[in-house]
Design a protein around this motif. Structure first.
Motif, PDB file in Angstrom:
ATOM      1  N   HIS A   1      16.689   6.567  13.515  1.00 14.73           N
ATOM      2  CA  HIS A   1      16.040   5.267  13.718  1.00 14.73           C
ATOM      3  C   HIS A   1      17.081   4.156  13.830  1.00 14.73           C
ATOM      4  O   HIS A   1      16.979   3.269  14.685  1.00 14.73           O
TER       5      HIS A   1
ATOM      6  N   CYS B   1      10.826   9.528   4.618  1.00  8.85           N
ATOM      7  CA  CYS B   1      11.326  10.391   5.695  1.00  8.85           C
ATOM      8  C   CYS B   1      12.696  10.934   5.296  1.00  8.85           C
ATOM      9  O   CYS B   1      13.202  10.638   4.211  1.00  8.85           O
TER      10      CYS B   1
ATOM     11  N   LEU C   1       4.106  -1.100   7.712  1.00  9.63           N
ATOM     12  CA  LEU C   1       3.816  -0.053   8.702  1.00  9.63           C
ATOM     13  C   LEU C   1       2.313   0.166   8.841  1.00  9.63           C
ATOM     14  O   LEU C   1       1.805   0.386   9.937  1.00  9.63           O
TER      15      LEU C   1
ATOM     16  N   ARG D   1       9.023   1.378  12.653  1.00 10.18           N
ATOM     17  CA  ARG D   1       9.878   2.166  11.754  1.00 10.18           C
ATOM     18  C   ARG D   1      11.353   1.833  11.963  1.00 10.18           C
ATOM     19  O   ARG D   1      12.136   1.792  11.013  1.00 10.18           O
ATOM     20  N   GLN D   2      11.729   1.600  13.209  1.00  6.64           N
ATOM     21  CA  GLN D   2      13.115   1.193  13.460  1.00  6.64           C
ATOM     22  C   GLN D   2      13.391  -0.171  12.837  1.00  6.64           C
ATOM     23  O   GLN D   2      14.466  -0.420  12.279  1.00  6.64           O
TER      24      GLN D   2
ATOM     25  N   MET E   1      10.926   4.986   2.955  1.00  3.93           N
ATOM     26  CA  MET E   1      10.086   5.208   4.127  1.00  3.93           C
ATOM     27  C   MET E   1       9.416   6.565   4.136  1.00  3.93           C
ATOM     28  O   MET E   1       8.608   6.860   5.022  1.00  3.93           O
TER      29      MET E   1
ATOM     30  N   ASN F   1       5.832   0.199   3.516  1.00  3.15           N
ATOM     31  CA  ASN F   1       4.636   0.985   3.816  1.00  3.15           C
ATOM     32  C   ASN F   1       3.460   0.090   4.193  1.00  3.15           C
ATOM     33  O   ASN F   1       2.677   0.435   5.085  1.00  3.15           O
TER      34      ASN F   1
END
Lengths: 335, 184
Positions: free
Chosen positions: B160, B152, B83, B128-129, B150, B80
Motif C-alpha cells: 500500500h 493486514c 474505512l 487503505r493507501q 489495519m 477502521n
C-alpha cells in the motif's frame, strides 16, 4: 525509510494544520450518552446503571443538556434550564426571582424532585460531568450567551444577567424578543434585536454590567423580512455586528452605533470575513451564525424557504464582501 | 421558543471517568485530530472520527492502559471507522469548507493552498493507501504497528505504501511541498 518517505513524512507534519479546537472528555461523554448502543460496562457508575440500565430515555436529559452552558473554567458548569411553565416574573430591581417548580412532566419511572431551597444548586440527572441546576427561571432555549464573567439569557419579557457561579439573576431589563436571536456581547454592551419586521429593524444595546439601555440603532431592511427568521444577529471577529436585513446583511459599527456597510445580494452559505462568500439561491430571510473557528459566519436560509437551493459559490475580495467577484459551482460547506 | 419541559431526575453520582483518560485526551487530541484531518480532509469529520474512537476506547480504557497501548487502539479505531465510512457513506456530496475558486492572498492563503494541495493529493488515494500514509508517515507508526491497526499483513502495508507513494509522485503541487515551501 528512504529519502522520499522521509520527505513525505516531514511534509505531512509541516503542512498539516493545528486543529481549530480540541476534543474534550466532555465531548466524548456526550457522544457516549447520545449513542445508546455504546455504554460503559455495567457496574462502573451509578449514573450509568440508573439511566442506561434502567431503560429511561435520554431525551429529557439531552433536552436539558441542550441548554446547559459551560460558564468558564472558574465558574464550572452552570445550567439554566427549567420548565417552560415554571417562569416567575423576574423583578427589574436586580433581585433574584422567586423559586419555581423545576418540572412539569414527572416521569413514572423517576419522579421529579421538589426544588431545593433558594440558593441551593441541584444536580441534574444525566448532567454529565456534574452539571447542576443553578437557576430556576424559564429562559428561551438557545438564548444563553456568556461574556466577561457573566451569563446573559432571554426570559419571556426580560433580558437577564446571571452570575454563573451562583446562578443568581443579577440584573434584568425589559425585553421581548421579536424573533429568536441570541444576545450578542461586544465590548461592554449587550446587543439584542429590539424589533424585526417590515417596518424596520432596531438593535438595542445594554450596558453589560447594569443592563441599562445605552444604544438604539435602526437598521433599514431591504426587501422582505421574515418574522420567523432565527439568529439574525451576530458579531464578527472584527467587533462589528452583522444583522440579517432582508435581502442584505448590514454591518453595524457598535462604537459609532450606525450601519457602516451592507453586503448586498447575499446568498446562503458561509462568509469568511476576509476572503469569500459561498452562495446559494435567493430567499426571504437570513440566519447568521459564527463559524466555530471564528473566522467568519454562516448565512443560512430562511425557515420559509420551501425548497433546497442549489448551492453556488461566490468569492469576494477581502474587506469588500459587498462585491462578490466570481461565481462557480460548489458544494455547501459545513460550519 | 422556550423549553417546554425539563425533567429533573434523582441522581447520586456522575459517570465515572476512567483514570488517565482525561490526561490522554488533553495530551493527544491535537495529534489525533490532525491525523483525522489527513484521513478525512475536513475538521468536522476529523472531530467526528476522533470522538468516535475515544468513545469506543472509554469503556475499555483500563484494559488498554494495562496493555500500554491506548493510542494504538484509538488510531486503530479511527482507521477502521474511516474505512467503514468510506465503504458505507454516500460520497456523491462531500461536505467541505474548501471552495473551488480559491485565490492566493499572501502567505495565509499560500498555507491554505498547500493544505488543499495535500488533501487533494490524499483524495487521489484509495482509502487503505491513505490510511497507510497517515499511520506510517504522519503518526510515525512502524510497519508492524500499521499492519496491526489495519488488520493486514506487513507485506500488505508495504505494498500500500509503495503504491501510495507512486500516486503521490504524480499529484500536482505535491513535489514542491515535499521539497520545502509553505509551512502551516
Amino acid at each position: 525509510m528512504n529519502t522520499e518517505e522521509r520527505q513525505l513524512a516531514e511534509m505531512l507534519h509541516r503542512v498539516t494544520p493545528e486543529p481549530p479546537r480540541r476534543v474534550t472528555v466532555e465531548d466524548v461523554a456526550f457522544r457516549l450518552a447520545s449513542e445508546p448502543g455504546r455504554k460503559p460496562r455495567p457496574g462502573r457508575g451509578s449514573l450509568w446503571n440508573s439511566v442506561f440500565r434502567g431503560g429511561h430515555g435520554w431525551t429529557p436529559v439531552l433536552a436539558a443538556l441542550s441548554v446547559f452552558a459551560i460558564a468558564g473554567a472558574s465558574a464550572g458548569i452552570a445550567t439554566v434550564a427549567t420548565s417552560h411553565h415554571s417562569r416567575v416574573g423576574a423583578p427589574s430591581d436586580g433581585t433574584p426571582p422567586a423559586t419555581a417548580s423545576v418540572s412539569n412532566s414527572p416521569s413514572p419511572t423517576a419522579p421529579s424532585q421538589s426544588p431545593p431551597p433558594a440558593g441551593e444548586t441541584l444536580r441534574v440527572a444525566g448532567g454529565m460531568w456534574g452539571a447542576k441546576l443553578i437557576n430556576r427561571n424559564s429562559f428561551s432555549q438557545g438564548s444563553l450567551t456568556g461574556s466577561g464573567g457573566s451569563l446573559y439569557a432571554v426570559e419571556d419579557g426580560y433580558l437577564a444577567r446571571i452570575d454563573p457561579a451562583s446562578g443568581a439573576t443579577l440584573q434584568t431589563a425589559r425585553y421581548s424578543p421579536p424573533v429568536f436571536s441570541r444576545p450578542v456581547v461586544v465590548g461592554n454592551t449587550v446587543w439584542v434585536v429590539w424589533s424585526y419586521g417590515g417596518g424596520g429593524i432596531v438593535l438595542r444595546g445594554y450596558d453589560a454590567r447594569t443592563l441599562a439601555q445605552v444604544a438604539s440603532v435602526p437598521v433599514p431592511a431591504a426587501g422582505g423580512v421574515s418574522n420567523l427568521a432565527q439568529g439574525v444577529l451576530t458579531a464578527g471577529p472584527d467587533g462589528k455586528l452583522y444583522v440579517a436585513a432582508g435581502d442584505s446583511v448590514a454591518t453595524v459599527d457598535p462604537a459609532a452605533r450606525q450601519v457602516t456597510h451592507r453586503i448586498s445580494s447575499p446568498r446562503a452559505g458561509p462568509v469568511r470575513w476576509r476572503s469569500r462568500l459561498t452562495a446559494a439561491s435567493s430567499m426571504s430571510g437570513w440566519s447568521l451564525q459564527p463559524l466555530q473557528d471564528r473566522s467568519g459566519c454562516w448565512f443560512t436560509t430562511s425557515p420559509l424557504a420551501s425548497r433546497r437551493p442549489r448551492p453556488r459559490c461566490r468569492s469576494a475580495v477581502p474587506g469588500t464582501l459587498s462585491r462578490p467577484t466570481a461565481v462557480s459551482g460548489a458544494r455547501r460547506a459545513p460550519g | 421558543m422556550a423549553l417546554t419541559s425539563v425533567e429533573v431526575l434523582p441522581v447520586d453520582d456522575r459517570p465515572s471517568e476512567p483514570d488517565g483518560f482525561r490526561e490522554f485526551v488533553e495530551a493527544r487530541s491535537s495529534a489525533l485530530l490532525r491525523s483525522g484531518w489527513l484521513l478525512t480532509g475536513d475538521w468536522p469529520s476529523a472531530e467526528d472520527l476522533v470522538q468516535t474512537a475515544l468513545a469506543a476506547a472509554w469503556p475499555r480504557w483500563a484494559s488498554l492502559t494495562r496493555q500500554d497501548a491506548p493510542e494504538l487502539y484509538v488510531r486503530k479505531i479511527m482507521v477502521n471507522t474511516f474505512l467503514r465510512w468510506r465503504r458505507r457513506r454516500w460520497n456523491g456530496e462531500v461536505a467541505t469548507g474548501r471552495l473551488p475558486d480559491m485565490q492566493a492572498y499572501g502567505d495565509a492563503f499560500a498555507q491554505i493552498d498547500a493544505r488543499q494541495a495535500l488533501i487533494a493529493a490524499l483524495d487521489r488515494l484509495p482509502p487503505r493507501q491513505r490510511a497507510v500514509v497517515v499511520l506510517r508517515y504522519f503518526a510515525d507508526q512502524t510497519e508492524s504497528q500499521t499492519a496491526a491497526a489495519m488488520g493486514c499483513s506487513v507485506g500488505a502495508v508495504k505494498a500500500h505504501a509503495s503504491k501510495a507513494l507512486a500516486r503521490l509522485r504524480d499529484a500536482p503541487g505535491l513535489a514542491e511541498l515535499m521539497t520545502g515551501g509553505v509551512t502551516s
